[in-house]
Design an enzyme around this catalytic site. Structure first.
Site, PDB file in Angstrom:
ATOM      1  N   CYS A 139       4.825  19.077  -8.984  1.00 32.56           N
ATOM      2  CA  CYS A 139       6.344  18.680  -9.324  1.00 32.56           C
ATOM      3  C   CYS A 139       6.898  19.927  -9.809  1.00 32.56           C
ATOM      4  O   CYS A 139       6.710  20.249 -10.684  1.00 32.56           O
ATOM      5  CB  CYS A 139       6.238  17.627 -10.232  1.00 32.56           C
ATOM      6  SG  CYS A 139       8.044  16.804 -10.670  1.00 32.56           S
TER       7      CYS A 139
ATOM      8  N   HIS B 290       0.671  -1.232  -0.030  1.00 32.43           N
ATOM      9  CA  HIS B 290       0.095   0.074   0.042  1.00 32.43           C
ATOM     10  C   HIS B 290       0.662   1.342   0.094  1.00 32.43           C
ATOM     11  O   HIS B 290       0.306   2.233   0.372  1.00 32.43           O
ATOM     12  CB  HIS B 290      -0.991   0.036   1.396  1.00 32.43           C
ATOM     13  CG  HIS B 290      -1.981  -1.162   1.186  1.00 32.43           C
ATOM     14  ND1 HIS B 290      -2.594  -1.297   2.267  1.00 32.43           N
ATOM     15  CD2 HIS B 290      -2.332  -1.970   0.158  1.00 32.43           C
ATOM     16  CE1 HIS B 290      -3.386  -2.631   2.001  1.00 32.43           C
ATOM     17  NE2 HIS B 290      -3.243  -2.673   0.851  1.00 32.43           N
TER      18      HIS B 290
HETATM   19 ZN    ZN Z   1       7.261  15.071 -11.993  1.00 30.95          ZN
END
Ligand code: ZN
Length: 251
Positions: A156, A123
């Site tokens: 990101c 998980h």
């Molecule tokens: Zn990325």
């Protein structure tokens, strides 16, 4: 000397085994103060889990997901491996245990000294985050600082993708590499010990079944009865840390 016959039997089975796989669920970590989210009264019975598709579709769901993660951060950071984790780590270092397959996301097996390469996380792991597109790793503390500054869920730096804890959410497929490794290790084991799992969540709970069908001995250690007790060679409805600690002979 071990006088308790069940613990003596567990010790004997461990000594006779050539290659052990350990499979752990929430029950081992509750003894470290980490709540079992799925248990009655657990957080998921009060708060609906965020489905992976909702995380992808909604900025508000991504913010909510991070608010929840930061809400559990103190518990996660304070949790330390307990006697059960240490007993498993000892068996790994003795060369008895080839792999620890875990449903837990707390990183406590690694913290107890099991090399990360021997831990198979079905998980995922909540102690760090990663980009869903390019897999770049991010630290939770850095994300928290940025979240508190901007109020926005992180993207990101490298590719703009969504950054999420490195866990497997509801609605997210199981990690294929981990599933393959878990199956290979299960098939290679002559003793399979499940610890602290009610063995109701599939596909994870299929591993002990697979081990037993493949001819391995099966031990179930869990405080409550499980769905596979009838299949096991030894069933222990007991506290985990003290039972494993005595069977392995350490504190
Ligand atoms: Zn990325």
């Amino acid at each position: 000397m071990v006088h308790d016959p069940d613990i003596a039997e567990l010790r004997r089975m461990i000594e006779e085994a050539q290659r052990i796989v350990v499979f752990t669920g929430a029950g081992i970590s509750t003894e470290s103060g980490i709540p079992d989210f799925r248990s009655p009264g657990g957080i998921w019975t009060k708060m609906r889990p965020i489905d992976f598709s909702d995380f992808l579709a909604s900025a508000e769901m991504r913010r909510e997901s991070w608010r929840r993660r930061f809400g559990t951060d103190q518990t996660m950071r304070q949790a330390e491996p307990n006697r059960g984790h240490r007993a498993i780590s000892t068996l790994v270092s003795r060369g008895k245990v080839s792999a620890v397959i875990t449903q837990n996301i707390d990183g406590l097996h690694q913290a107890s000294g099991v090399p990360a390469i021997r831990v198979i996380e079905l998980h995922g792991n909540t102690t760090y985050a990663h980009c869903l597109d390019c897999a770049q790793r991010y630290e939770i503390e850095d994300i928290r600082v940025e979240f508190e500054r901007t109020g926005e869920a992180p993207n990101c730096n490298a590719c703009g993708g969504f950054v999420k804890t490195a866990t497997i959410s509801f609605g997210q497929s199981m990690p294929p590499a981990a599933m393959i490794r878990a199956e290979e290790e299960t098939l290679a084991a002559d003793l399979f010990i499940t610890i602290g799992s009610s063995l109701v969540v599939y596909p994870a709970a299929g591993f002990p079944e697979l081990a037993a069908r493949n001819g391995a001995k099966l031990v179930i250690l869990n405080r409550e009865p499980t769905g596979l007790d009838d299949l096991a060679d030894l069933v222990l409805h007991r506290e985990i840390g003290v039972t494993l600690g005595e069977a392995v002979g350490n504190n």
